[in-house]
Design an enzyme around this catalytic site. Structure first.
Site, PDB file in Angstrom:
ATOM      1  N   GLY A  30       2.559  83.737 -80.482  1.00 24.94           N
ATOM      2  CA  GLY A  30       3.957  83.335 -80.350  1.00 24.94           C
ATOM      3  C   GLY A  30       4.247  81.927 -80.846  1.00 24.94           C
ATOM      4  O   GLY A  30       5.401  81.541 -80.975  1.00 24.94           O
ATOM      5  N   CYS A 239      21.022 112.532 -82.773  1.00 20.03           N
ATOM      6  CA  CYS A 239      20.971 112.502 -84.242  1.00 20.03           C
ATOM      7  C   CYS A 239      21.531 113.813 -84.792  1.00 20.03           C
ATOM      8  O   CYS A 239      21.103 114.892 -84.379  1.00 20.03           O
ATOM      9  CB  CYS A 239      19.536 112.299 -84.728  1.00 20.03           C
ATOM     10  N   CYS A 242      18.310 115.607 -86.941  1.00 19.81           N
ATOM     11  CA  CYS A 242      17.122 116.158 -86.286  1.00 19.81           C
ATOM     12  C   CYS A 242      17.340 116.414 -84.798  1.00 19.81           C
ATOM     13  O   CYS A 242      16.494 116.979 -84.125  1.00 19.81           O
ATOM     14  CB  CYS A 242      15.918 115.244 -86.491  1.00 19.81           C
ATOM     15  N   CYS A 264      19.411 109.153 -87.181  1.00 22.99           N
ATOM     16  CA  CYS A 264      18.278 108.252 -86.904  1.00 22.99           C
ATOM     17  C   CYS A 264      18.247 107.125 -87.933  1.00 22.99           C
ATOM     18  O   CYS A 264      18.392 107.371 -89.130  1.00 22.99           O
ATOM     19  CB  CYS A 264      16.951 108.999 -87.025  1.00 22.99           C
ATOM     20  N   CYS A 270      12.891 110.753 -88.483  1.00 24.37           N
ATOM     21  CA  CYS A 270      13.891 111.814 -88.529  1.00 24.37           C
ATOM     22  C   CYS A 270      13.344 113.022 -89.287  1.00 24.37           C
ATOM     23  O   CYS A 270      13.459 114.164 -88.850  1.00 24.37           O
ATOM     24  CB  CYS A 270      15.159 111.288 -89.195  1.00 24.37           C
TER      25      CYS A 270
END
Lengths: 278, 362
Positions: A30, A239, A242, A264, A270
């Site tokens: 980080g 979606c 899908c 998606c 997807c």
């Protein structure tokens, strides 16, 4: 194939310098590690940090996937892939599961990443405190002293004004109980995927000349309060291709009356989901 | 496994073709690199500066390739220079040993060595010259007898003020390891070698605007600086390889230099004194060298203990935003798709509006 350039464009000394910075970044999860960022033939703000990190660690056996907004076929993702094809002549894939190296802008794939993969994030602004304190001299001190009151007060103010934290992307996280880190402009929907991820996460900021890292299996916590726990986005819709209800959705306007559909954002997910459901 | 070839790929290919078509469709004669180099020399000089690569041929090529978009040409040159190996650092150039083409001082009426006006637009009348609309071959020009002094010494004019201690001393603390803006990440507080490099390759427009702001009123004390000396000419470049142990000349470059004199009120420890601002550029970039000298002086404010209250005095403000390759990249990245992020905002604003419209208490 002769490209006229060194493998992956950068000269070997530059790649070694960047790899050293990456190692340092991994050792201090980080922490924003300054590095001697180079000019690249793609524009700053268009992924030069990610490209330099990728160029420094990519090998001839690597299989590269590049996404932008979750999609493999957006113009900038295509352009970056074309760049690596030109200067590395390596294998490129759309399949998250097949890739050994994934460079991304603004998303983490829906498919869980594994320990043999590395994800490289393109970073526009590595400093999570920058909007609160414009001076680099000051923000470096704040990190050194772990003085993060500014950020907590900001989140508190949002809750008192709007009832919840209104940051929906680039939602700040705390890495390894130490540094507040900018997860890059991924939607907060993706933040939980960063926690304890098996894959190595590398972050490259070209213009700002910073590299940071989250090693595999590292705790990454989205900042929140006990009485206002962190939440991710949800949709009432699924979606329309899908049928997924679990993925991040993009909104598509489909006619002049403003009728909308949701699909998606992760095109590979997807496609796989659609095949699976057939 | 397959290589991703989809909509984006096709669109990019067509876009590049359209760009090429834009340059060629009217079927005019292709411009030669030499023509750009010689007849658009100011553009070429701007590009070598901000592209930070002294190569006028490549600069002209970049201008041709970018179809005259100079920021794009600068970007092309930068992306090329990044692949070049660094063999050596030159020793500091000596601008008193110069083949002079122009040299003026606004602070002294006469100076040793004389004022030399040289080529300049300064006293041209800005009237369009319609005869250039249809110019025949450039094969003759009036050979003026300009008595160009050759290879003389031109010591810095403002050093004459040193005799009375009226001017701050420029302490010669040449660092063996100067900051290298092309290799080192920005650090703060910035050192002078660092900011001079950033200013030298910074965007001319940005620096011009900043320097204008300072002399118009958004600068320390709103004082009016004086041009101590401006020079434009050719200097030698030397390197001193370790294995030789002595200096060798590797070539010559054109430079523009500006020494600006500014005021300083003094403080408890130092009596009032003139201070300096310095600007140096590749090629003939006099306007920019002047702008740099004003920004340089403003960035020295902190060192003089002056109050920092204007943008031009703020190191991070000036140095982070002067580079046009960085600036153009980040500003134009807004063209990239942001639908994922925008979806987050849409999702949120609907939620917030619903809560309020339904009278839900915050």
């Amino acid at each position: 194939m002769k490209t006229g350039f060194n493998f992956a464009y950068l000269d070997e000394a530059t790649k070694r310098m960047i790899r050293r910075k990456i190692l340092k970044a991994i050792c201090i999860p980080g922490y924003q590690c300054p590095f001697g960022g180079r000019e690249m033939p793609l524009a700053y703000g268009w992924g030069t940090g990610g490209i330099q990190v990728t160029a420094s660690i990519i090998g001839k056996q690597d299989i590269l996937k590049v996404i932008d907004q979750g999609a493999d076929d957006t113009t900038n993702a295509v352009s970056i892939k074309n760049f690596f094809k030109r200067v590395c002549n390596i294998m490129i894939t759309d399949r998250t599961a097949e890739a050994s190296l994934i460079q991304t802008r603004h998303r983490i794939p829906e498919t869980t990443l594994n320990k043999d993969q590395i994800i490289v994030y393109q970073v526009p602004q590595p400093e999570p405190l920058r909007k609160l304190e414009p001076k680099e001299k000051e923000t470096r001190k704040l990190h050194a002293y772990k003085e993060y009151a500014l950020m907590h007060v900001k989140l508190y103010e949002e809750i008192s004004q709007f009832g919840s934290v209104i940051k929906t992307w680039a939602y700040p996280v705390e890495t390894n109980n130490r540094y507040i880190t900018d997860p890059t402009p991924i939607p907060k929907f993706d933040n939980p995927k960063m926690n304890n991820m098996e894959a190595l996460q590398l972050f490259g900021a070209g213009r700002e000349k910073r590299i940071y890292a989250i090693p595999p299996y590292t705790k990454v916590k989205s900042l929140d309060f006990d009485d206002h726990p962190f939440e991710i986005q949800t949709w009432d819709e699924c979606c329309s291709i899908c049928g997924s209800t679990k993925s991040y959705l993009d909104e598509i306007i489909i006619n002049n009356e403003g009728k909308k559909n949701f699909i998606c954002s992760d095109t590979d997910f997807c496609k796989s989901n659609l095949e699976k459901n057939k | 496994m397959y290589v991703a070839v989809k909509g984006g790929e096709k669109a990019i290919k067509s876009s590049l073709k359209l760009l090429e078509k834009k340059r060629k469709e009217t079927g005019t004669k292709s411009i030669e690199i030499n023509q750009i180099k010689e007849q658009l020399s100011f553009a070429v000089d701007r590009v070598i500066n901000e592209g930070s690569l002294y190569d006028k041929d490549l600069s002209a090529l970049a201008i041709k390739q970018s179809q005259g978009d100079l920021v794009e040409a600068i970007f092309l040159l930068r992306a090329y220079r990044t692949t070049l190996e660094r063999y050596a650092y030159s020793t500091a150039i000596d601008t008193s040993k110069i083949i002079i083409k122009r040299r003026i001082s606004a602070s002294f009426k006469d100076i040793p060595g004389g004022q030399i006006l040289g080529p300049t637009f300064d006293y041209s009348h800005r009237l369009l010259d319609f005869s250039l609309m249809k110019e025949d071959e450039i094969n003759s020009y009036e050979n003026i007898n300009n008595q160009e002094p050759k290879n003389k010494e031109f010591p810095s004019v403002i050093d004459y003020l040193n005799n009375e201690n009226l001017l701050e001393q420029e302490i010669n603390n040449l660092n063996d390891n100067p900051f290298d803006v092309t290799r080192d990440p920005m650090k703060f507080p910035a050192s002078r070698d660092q900011w001079m490099q950033i200013l030298a390759r910074g965007d001319e427009g940005f620096l011009l605007g900043l320097s204008y702001s300072a002399i118009r009123g958004f600068g320390s004390k709103g004082t009016h600086p004086f041009v101590g000396e401006i020079k434009y000419g050719i200097v030698d470049i030397f390197i001193s390889p370790d294995e030789l142990g002595f200096e060798i000349c590797i070539g010559e470059i054109e430079i523009s230099e500006c020494q600006m004199i500014d005021q300083f009120e003094g403080n408890k420890n130092t009596p009032p004194q003139f201070t300096r601002g310095y600007g140096l550029t590749f090629g003939y970039n006099e306007r920019k060298s002047m702008a740099i000298s004003i920004v340089d002086r403003a960035l020295k404010s902190e060192g003089y203990g002056e109050e920092i209250k204007f943008p031009i005095q703020d190191q991070e403000f000036v140095l982070y935003h002067a580079d046009n390759v960085e600036a153009q990249g980040f500003v134009t990245h807004l063209k990239l798709p942001h639908y994922v992020d925008f979806q987050g905002e849409l999702n949120l604003i609907r939620k917030l509006r619903n809560e309020i419209l339904q009278g839900k208490k915050l």
